[in-house]
Design a protein around this motif. Structure first.
Motif, PDB file in Angstrom:
ATOM      1  N   ALA A  48       0.863  -1.179   0.000  1.00 15.51           N
ATOM      2  CA  ALA A  48       0.000   0.000   0.000  1.00 15.51           C
ATOM      3  C   ALA A  48       0.900   1.229   0.000  1.00 15.51           C
ATOM      4  CB  ALA A  48      -0.901  -0.007   1.223  1.00 15.51           C
ATOM      5  N   GLY A  49       0.515   2.228  -0.749  1.00 17.13           N
ATOM      6  CA  GLY A  49       1.326   3.447  -0.838  1.00 17.13           C
ATOM      7  C   GLY A  49       1.775   3.710  -2.255  1.00 17.13           C
ATOM      8  N   ALA A  94      -0.556   6.289  -3.739  1.00 20.20           N
ATOM      9  CA  ALA A  94      -0.321   7.577  -3.077  1.00 20.20           C
ATOM     10  C   ALA A  94       1.034   8.162  -3.476  1.00 20.20           C
ATOM     11  CB  ALA A  94      -0.391   7.406  -1.563  1.00 20.20           C
ATOM     12  N   PHE A 140      -3.323   9.644   5.925  1.00 19.10           N
ATOM     13  CA  PHE A 140      -2.343   8.991   5.055  1.00 19.10           C
ATOM     14  C   PHE A 140      -1.314   8.191   5.846  1.00 19.10           C
ATOM     15  CE2 PHE A 140       1.972   9.323   3.291  1.00 19.10           C
ATOM     16  CZ  PHE A 140       1.826   8.432   2.248  1.00 19.10           C
ATOM     17  N   ASP A 185      -3.248   5.237   7.971  1.00 18.25           N
ATOM     18  CA  ASP A 185      -3.965   4.226   7.187  1.00 18.25           C
ATOM     19  C   ASP A 185      -3.110   3.595   6.084  1.00 18.25           C
ATOM     20  OD1 ASP A 185      -6.378   4.548   8.587  1.00 18.25           O
ATOM     21  OD2 ASP A 185      -6.850   6.329   7.428  1.00 18.25           O
ATOM     22  N   VAL A 186      -2.336   4.404   5.431  1.00 22.40           N
ATOM     23  CA  VAL A 186      -1.582   3.878   4.277  1.00 22.40           C
ATOM     24  C   VAL A 186      -0.182   3.430   4.683  1.00 22.40           C
ATOM     25  CG1 VAL A 186      -0.750   4.377   1.948  1.00 22.40           C
ATOM     26  CG2 VAL A 186      -2.908   5.343   2.729  1.00 22.40           C
ATOM     27  N   ASP A 235      -0.913  -0.166   5.943  1.00 24.47           N
ATOM     28  CA  ASP A 235      -0.855  -0.798   4.614  1.00 24.47           C
ATOM     29  C   ASP A 235      -2.249  -1.085   4.084  1.00 24.47           C
ATOM     30  OD1 ASP A 235       1.906  -0.830   4.176  1.00 24.47           O
ATOM     31  OD2 ASP A 235       2.142  -2.564   5.479  1.00 24.47           O
ATOM     32  N   TYR A 273      -4.907  -0.802   1.481  1.00 28.15           N
ATOM     33  CA  TYR A 273      -5.039  -0.512   0.042  1.00 28.15           C
ATOM     34  C   TYR A 273      -6.242   0.392  -0.244  1.00 28.15           C
ATOM     35  CZ  TYR A 273      -1.713  -4.317  -0.723  1.00 28.15           C
ATOM     36  OH  TYR A 273      -0.603  -5.104  -0.701  1.00 28.15           O
ATOM     37  N   ASP A 309      -5.311   3.803   0.503  1.00 27.18           N
ATOM     38  CA  ASP A 309      -4.320   4.239  -0.499  1.00 27.18           C
ATOM     39  C   ASP A 309      -5.032   4.794  -1.737  1.00 27.18           C
ATOM     40  OD1 ASP A 309      -1.948   4.581  -1.869  1.00 27.18           O
ATOM     41  OD2 ASP A 309      -1.749   2.483  -2.455  1.00 27.18           O
ATOM     42  N   THR A 341     -11.332   2.805   6.208  1.00 24.71           N
ATOM     43  CA  THR A 341     -10.200   2.706   7.132  1.00 24.71           C
ATOM     44  C   THR A 341     -10.321   1.563   8.145  1.00 24.71           C
ATOM     45  OG1 THR A 341     -11.205   4.291   8.666  1.00 24.71           O
ATOM     46  CG2 THR A 341      -9.754   5.187   6.967  1.00 24.71           C
TER      47      THR A 341
END
Lengths: 257, 264
Positions: free
Chosen positions: B38-39, B42, B97, B100-101, B105, B107, B110, B167
């Motif tokens: 994840a990320g 973003a 951000f 959560d991201v 991790d 998705y 993200d 979330t």
């Protein structure tokens, strides 16, 4: 791949193997501490369990949250692992110099208990026992301290829908004094209760799980609750919480003279 | 470039450093659980958003901006700083951000936060379309569009708990659907801010006139969020049916509306 892991990373994987259903919620912060990067810095010894919790057998359909101070949380994890629960570490504060919350003993216990947890050969689908340190918001930070206080949020736990869909029907909180619910944890338990999970607490006095009345905060489900609650805490650049509170410079121009 | 614009550029540069360096650092540095990435969305979102702004500036900004590289850089820095400031606001709207991201991790978050980055940049980009007396007009238009865009976000979230589904339940379908809505609404609000500057009152009137049909999209979004709500029987929705399909419909409808409006 495992050969490339640091000692701390290997400990984390032993607690939260990739295959476990609950690993996405486990917090690696404590294991990522520089002090745990090499083996042998501590002299870990086996951790004794909490005998009162042995009445907790038959974990089918039950999720446990352990919210005990420091080492006691790990002791509970050892006992619960023996009963078939998979401990999921949610410790989210880092170690640092002049820390507001001392975590060295907790780290020592986590390291010491690792073999005990791993040797149980727990199923990857075993019911979870989420581990918290009830001291997470204790202490009084001052300038120059390493502020490693932390909070937990509903986002740090699986949703009530997910737990219900996996066949869980009740949540039991293990805390001291019996049934004590910290404000941040109340946000989680209330959501789970609304989802349809039975929320109980473990009574050390009667050694039984009893219905828990969770206090409802005015900030419950407030859309900016999380952002508001985090104000005043110090995030760590590597994740979780923990940073030095800057001391005002003696040469600053903020005062007179 | 005037002295005032120089200060705006300097402030924008500081803003870019303050908002986007931690963003990239959090993605790169925060200890990852192996196997989860994840990320990625973003990470690329701000670059993509900047590309959108560049295209708008080169094609639809006033003539003295679109043909002047210095002003292109000025407004891109301004836009990036603005968008960075908005990312800090996202956590007050329910999407964090870092938490959560980068840490969880997640998705779904993200994708949703990436959609929010694009949506907020579309709001800003609209303020750059047409002729105007200076940077403060862009600031005014971006502020109005973004604040209303965020209010719509709060309404959608409060009615059906969309941010919690993203979330807490980590439902990717909801994340994709909400990202689609944020992009679609950003597109309409951005277009509603397009035009040659006359006055604040005229801009305000035009904004409501052009963006009013978005109400239909809001109602559709509320109905779909209710239709695809999560339960113990369905803790995660189908990503295509409840995610990409509605998101595609939102974006298609808003793009069709904007194209149908034609030039400002």
């Amino acid at each position: 791949m495992d050969e490339q892991l640091t000692y701390g990373e290997q400990l984390f994987v032993d607690w939260a193997p990739d295959e476990s259903v609950w690993t996405p919620w486990a917090k690696p912060v404590l294991f990522n501490s520089p002090a745990l990067s090499k083996k042998g810095l501590f002299s870990p010894s086996a951790v004794e369990g909490i005998p009162e919790l042995e009445t907790f057998a038959n974990p089918t359909g039950r999720v446990v949250i352990v919210d005990l101070p420091g080492v006691n949380s790990v002791r509970a994890a050892v006992t619960l692992a023996g009963l078939g629960y998979r401990p999921v570490p949610l410790y989210n504060g880092c170690e640092g110099p002049s820390a507001v919350i001392p975590v060295r003993e907790l780290m020592d216990a986590v390291e010491g208990a690792t073999a005990q947890i791993k040797d149980r050969g727990l199923s990857f689908n075993a019911p979870p026992a989420f581990l918290l340190d009830s001291r997470r918001m204790s202490g009084f930070p001052a300038f120059g301290n390493f502020d490693n206080r932390w909070l937990i949020f509903p986002q740090d736990f699986p949703s009530g829908n997910l737990l219900l869909s996996k066949g869980f029907s009740e949540v039991v909180l293990v805390s001291l004094p019996d049934g004590a619910v910290q404000k941040d944890l109340a946000h989680v338990l209330l959501r789970w209760k609304e989802s349809g999970l039975a929320v109980k607490f473990f009574s050390f006095a009667t050694q039984d799980a009893l219905p828990l009345n969770v206090p409802r905060s005015a900030q419950y489900k407030l859309f900016f609750y999380r952002a508001l609650a985090k104000l005043g805490l110090h995030p760590n650049s590597a994740g979780g919480f923990g940073d030095v509170i800057a001391t005002p410079s003696e040469t600053s121009h903020g005062g007179y003279g | 470039m005037s002295e005032e614009e120089f200060y705006v550029l300097a402030a924008s540069s500081v803003g870019i450093f303050l908002f986007w360096v931690p963003w990239i650092r959090d993605i790169m540095v925060i200890y990852d659980r192996r196997g989860r990435y994840a990320g990625i969305a973003a990470f690329f979102a701000p670059f993509f958003a900047l590309g959108i702004l560049f295209l708008v500036l080169r094609n639809f900004a006033s003539l003295d901006v679109r043909n002047n590289p210095v002003y292109i850089v000025f407004y891109m820095a301004f836009g990036l700083a603005w968008c960075g400031l908005m990312t800090k606001c996202f956590s007050f709207l329910g999407l964090d951000f870092r938490h959560d991201v980068a840490e969880q991790d997640n998705y779904a978050a993200d994708v949703a936060i990436s959609g929010a980055v694009l949506g907020s940049m579309l709001c800003f980009s609209g303020g750059n379309i047409g002729d105007g007396p200076g940077w403060w007009v862009v600031f005014f238009c971006a502020a109005v569009a973004t604040v209303v865009w965020m209010l719509v976000w709060v309404v959608i979230d409060q009615v059906n708990g969309v941010c919690e589904a993203i979330t807490v339940d980590q439902d990717l379908a909801t994340g994709v659907r909400f990202a689609g809505f944020l992009v679609a609404s950003g597109l309409v609000f951005g277009r509603a801010m397009a035009g040659n500057w006359v006055s604040a009152a005229a801009t305000w009137t035009d904004f409501w006139r052009v963006s009013a049909p978005l109400g239909v999209l809001v109602v559709v979004a509320l109905l779909l969020d209710r239709l695809f709500c999560l339960s113990k029987e369905v803790p995660r929705q189908n990503v295509f049916v409840a995610g990409f399909l509605p998101a595609g419909i939102y974006i298609f409808l808003s793009a069709y509306y904007v194209l149908r409006l034609g030039a400002w």
